[in-house]
Design an enzyme around this catalytic site. Sequence first.
Site, PDB file in Angstrom:
ATOM      1  N   LEU A 176      44.248  37.379  47.834  1.00  6.74           N
ATOM      2  CA  LEU A 176      45.425  37.071  47.038  1.00  6.74           C
ATOM      3  C   LEU A 176      45.305  35.643  46.555  1.00  6.74           C
ATOM      4  CD1 LEU A 176      48.336  38.542  49.218  1.00  6.74           C
ATOM      5  CD2 LEU A 176      47.278  39.579  47.219  1.00  6.74           C
ATOM      6  N   ASP A 177      45.794  35.399  45.367  1.00  7.86           N
ATOM      7  CA  ASP A 177      45.857  34.045  44.845  1.00  7.86           C
ATOM      8  C   ASP A 177      46.641  33.167  45.826  1.00  7.86           C
ATOM      9  OD1 ASP A 177      45.649  32.095  42.587  1.00  7.86           O
ATOM     10  OD2 ASP A 177      47.826  32.296  42.620  1.00  7.86           O
TER      11      ASP A 177
END
Length: 497
Positions: free
Chosen positions: A199-200
């Site tokens: 995930l960012d």
Amino acid sequence: MAEQGPGNQEEAPGPGDEEEAAPAPKKRRLAAGERYVPPPRKLSTGVSFGAEHFAETSYYFEGGLRKVRPYYFDFRTYCKGRWVGRSLLHVFSTEFRAQPLAYYRAAARAGRLRLNEEPVRDLDIVLKNNDFLRNTVHRHEPPVTAQPIQILVDDDEVVVVDKPSSLPVHPCGRFRHNTVIFILGKEHALKELHTIHRLDRMTSGVLMFAKTAEVSKRIDEQVRERQLEKEYVCRVVGEFPEHEVVCEEPILVVSYKVGVCRVDPKGKCCKTIFQRLSYNGRTSVVKCLPQTGRTHQIRVHLQYLGHPIVNDPIYNMDAWGPARGKGGRIDKTDEELLKALVEEHRSKQSLDVLGISEEELNSSAENKDCAGSSDCTKVAQTDPVDEDSCPAKDTEDPERGAKEPERNDIIPCPQNSDTNLETLEKNKELGSCENQEGQRGEQSSEEKDPLCAECKIRRRDPSPRELVMYLHALRYKGAEFEYCSKMPQWAREDWEE
């Protein structure tokens, strides 16, 4: 922990190399004036972070933030082919501009630069093939939210967590201890985890790790065959259409260093399905179903549709112009856009939110952006938790870090360099910046490092609010599993800003 070693000596060693022994000792008599160069080491492919890595420093909590006490750390690399025959001084002056030459001279005098484990006394020394360089630095990490990592599932096959916003998945750029991998290992004794997706850094939500290579391979196959269903929620600007919206605009990476993408016909094809869940008169909660996995796909498509995420620190900024990128209208060159974004965050003293620092910007001011360079597209495969700090590969996760170039963050890519001199390796116990006996949550007196520029700067801490972006991975579903997190508070219908 890694499943694949680097394909050749030119690739950056990753944290999987950290347990290796130093280069072999001298074994033959040298001729007068001859300098010994050890043979290259065989890189380990299965070493994870261990107790000595977690013991490098400690956490403390302050103002709703998780902070890392500064610590000494070794970065290391082998001599690159193009460096052979060049002096160490020349390499520093042309490829490693994060620090002035005066710093490297002082570091050599302090014994912090080593060549084949021998202190460097003269920066005019000429490099040879297989030379092994080690650089000890005083490391400061940006703070992240103090919100704990919630463990959703911990069984024989997987660990599934609800990742807080602002926390990188794995060591990258300026982050090491303030990462999901380190916190799970240090505070929950969850080690040897295989990263399945990412995930960012600013995205929260469901994050999966496999406990064995077999489980990782099985789920990876589902990812490659696009059998993994992903559902995100976000809060966007304005009244999003009530009907289902499908966006299939191609996405192009503008900058790997700053971590910026945009819609462009030359970009890679992608598809996102959006459905409005609620509207409160000012903002809308939207369900997002990415069908592909391009970097920042959800965020870029929402910006293109004219409904950027309310507090997106990249795609909802004045730097994009009056239209803020709606319909692909930017009216700036890529260079002008990047400069405007950086200046806007600099004026707000929020460069850390972008995952970059003034030093990194200064070091690359005379260089081309890394987007066209193999430096940023090469992935250190020695350990899955240490990819390069650039979103080089598209994965099945549309919100994997762009710096995360968050890969949000960032070891700067030196000019024409395959890897930065500074790559992950273990601390050599040169001392701690702070008294480790200090109580958690109570910062003890600092020992300022005379060579460290960060020690001379007092930075504004971000507020916990600044470290939350309204994008959340709500559900991941595969052939044999389904993992969900709770709806974040900001996504509830009765939520008020």
